[in-house]
Design an enzyme around this catalytic site. Sequence first.
Site, PDB file in Angstrom:
ATOM      1  N   ARG A 188      -1.828   7.548   4.063  1.00  0.00           N
ATOM      2  CA  ARG A 188      -2.548   7.086   5.259  1.00  0.00           C
ATOM      3  C   ARG A 188      -2.449   8.093   6.382  1.00  0.00           C
ATOM      4  NH1 ARG A 188       0.886   8.383   8.170  1.00  0.00           N
ATOM      5  NH2 ARG A 188       2.859   7.389   8.628  1.00  0.00           N
ATOM      6  N   SER A 248       3.552   9.833   1.908  1.00  0.00           N
ATOM      7  CA  SER A 248       3.684  10.108   0.475  1.00  0.00           C
ATOM      8  C   SER A 248       4.619   9.078  -0.161  1.00  0.00           C
ATOM      9  CB  SER A 248       4.214  11.524   0.252  1.00  0.00           C
ATOM     10  OG  SER A 248       5.373  11.752   1.018  1.00  0.00           O
ATOM     11  N   ASP A 289       5.455  -0.220  14.974  1.00  0.00           N
ATOM     12  CA  ASP A 289       5.478  -1.243  13.912  1.00  0.00           C
ATOM     13  C   ASP A 289       6.826  -1.951  13.819  1.00  0.00           C
ATOM     14  OD1 ASP A 289       6.706   1.023  12.732  1.00  0.00           O
ATOM     15  OD2 ASP A 289       5.605   0.871  10.834  1.00  0.00           O
ATOM     16  N   GLY A 334       6.468  14.922   2.649  1.00  0.00           N
ATOM     17  CA  GLY A 334       7.061  15.203   3.966  1.00  0.00           C
ATOM     18  C   GLY A 334       6.035  15.632   4.998  1.00  0.00           C
ATOM     19  N   ASP A 349       3.038   1.691   6.790  1.00  0.00           N
ATOM     20  CA  ASP A 349       2.594   2.594   5.726  1.00  0.00           C
ATOM     21  C   ASP A 349       2.305   1.834   4.438  1.00  0.00           C
ATOM     22  OD1 ASP A 349       3.247   4.312   7.726  1.00  0.00           O
ATOM     23  OD2 ASP A 349       4.883   5.322   6.677  1.00  0.00           O
ATOM     24  N   GLU A 376       2.133   4.580  17.398  1.00  0.00           N
ATOM     25  CA  GLU A 376       3.233   5.248  16.685  1.00  0.00           C
ATOM     26  C   GLU A 376       4.583   4.701  17.147  1.00  0.00           C
ATOM     27  OE1 GLU A 376       2.698   6.670  13.705  1.00  0.00           O
ATOM     28  OE2 GLU A 376       1.356   8.087  14.712  1.00  0.00           O
ATOM     29  N   HIS A 377       5.426   4.404  16.174  1.00  0.00           N
ATOM     30  CA  HIS A 377       6.754   3.823  16.411  1.00  0.00           C
ATOM     31  C   HIS A 377       6.633   2.459  17.091  1.00  0.00           C
ATOM     32  CE1 HIS A 377       9.168   7.183  14.926  1.00  0.00           C
ATOM     33  NE2 HIS A 377       8.164   7.942  15.359  1.00  0.00           N
ATOM     34  N   GLY A 430       4.043  13.494   6.709  1.00  0.00           N
ATOM     35  CA  GLY A 430       3.728  12.423   7.663  1.00  0.00           C
ATOM     36  C   GLY A 430       2.489  11.637   7.276  1.00  0.00           C
TER      37      GLY A 430
HETATM   38  C1  GAF Z   1       7.029   6.295   9.548  1.00  0.00           C
HETATM   39  C2  GAF Z   1       7.466   4.875   9.191  1.00  0.00           C
HETATM   40  F1  GAF Z   1       7.567   4.741   7.834  1.00  0.00           F
HETATM   41  C3  GAF Z   1       6.495   3.850   9.753  1.00  0.00           C
HETATM   42  O1  GAF Z   1       6.972   2.545   9.495  1.00  0.00           O
HETATM   43  C4  GAF Z   1       6.281   4.057  11.255  1.00  0.00           C
HETATM   44  O2  GAF Z   1       7.397   3.604  11.992  1.00  0.00           O
HETATM   45  C5  GAF Z   1       5.964   5.525  11.552  1.00  0.00           C
HETATM   46  O3  GAF Z   1       6.925   6.402  10.974  1.00  0.00           O
HETATM   47  C6  GAF Z   1       5.919   5.795  13.039  1.00  0.00           C
HETATM   48  O4  GAF Z   1       4.859   5.108  13.616  1.00  0.00           O
HETATM   49  O5  GAF Z   1       5.821   6.603   8.945  1.00  0.00           O
END
Ligand code: GAF
Length: 390
Positions: free
Chosen positions: A37, A141, A46, A136, A186, A43-44, A138
């Site tokens: 995805r 994977s 979830d 790795g 993810d 971001e950060h 982002g």
């Molecule tokens: C990584 C984590 F696996 C996700 O759950 C999420 O927290 C992301 O970092 C940051 O948004 O991909």
Amino acid sequence: MASSFPSVPELVAGAVRLFGQVFGGEAPHMAVCAPGRVNLIGEHTDYNQGFVLPMALPLVTVVVGSQTSSPDVTVVTATEDADEPHRVDFSLPGDGSPLPPGSPSWANYVKGVIQHYRAPPVPGFRAVIVSSVPLGGGLSSSASLEVAFYTFLQQLKPDDGDKVSTAVACQKAEHTHAGVPCGIMDQFVSVLGREGHALLIDCRSLEATPVPLADPGLVILITNSNVKHSLSGSEYPMRRSRCEEAASILGKDSLRDATIKDLEEARDRLDDVTYRRARHVIEEIERTIQAAEALKKGAYKEFGELMVESHNSLRDLYEVSCRELDELVSAAMEVKGVFGSRMTGGGFGGCTVTLLQAHAIDRTILHIQHSWTGQRDPRPQLRASQSLCL
Ligand code: GAF
């Protein structure tokens, strides 16, 4: 100019070939796949019960394999960075006892998924894994491997779970066997992503709203800094526990329930780092809701501005960006026709995501390549996926 990636049939053909080479000319009985995805914004958020806006990619992990009559498992994987495929052999515990993580570390994703499979015990099997999702980078994977493997187990022995419970089981696998206390984003989008759409996921209720991205004038460009990240180090877990600490000081179950007013009122009870982490999360949740609305209206300029605000906040408040990602974002933003750009995923390396007008794609890629002063070698890889030009 943009690097291409193998199609699903090409990946399956490669996996079937490898299966034949490793297992004496046999052909596997089944093949499954699950996507990586890219997160457009959120971001950060979830693991703070907030909102995220990811989309599934045409980069996928494929698993091919067959059931065996013994309780033994053999898994082989071919990765770009190794000349020879990697192989792991282990026995499934017959008495329902746990399957602990061990070595090699890549096999822990497989073991974790077996451990959390909703219809135990699973039969023995032989499988081959191949993937076009960069490791790795982002782009999830690991989640795509977990979900592909879960789907493979479902072919061996069906479970009675729905799609959300598949995502939750795969998230548990990541927690217990990869040691990453990740949120649900993810795995959720790998299972429930829909072609031509981003998914606005409410990570508290686990409800998702598809947001169409069907504009032929729009391109999403993913740029790999080639700085490899690993979330199993201490930085990701530390971010998560800071957020939980901040929520507890604010008297909330999670930062999802907190406002900037709450944060300012509690400022003298928070140290500076905790304050900045919490501020990022509270503002990012709000930005994600606004961004989804902007996308629905086709307000790409507004969406792009929110992407840049998100990046700056991840750089300055959450401190999960790095020089290479900052440079890639700055370079993209210098090009006419680019709406917005930001780092995507957990950070500390990996990729940026850029939203731009389709006609600007060639000059954007050229400009990013020419202005790249980050790691000279390897050069950043650019993926402008035609299949994302919807
Ligand atoms: C990584 C984590 F696996 C996700 O759950 C999420 O927290 C992301 O970092 C940051 O948004 O991909």
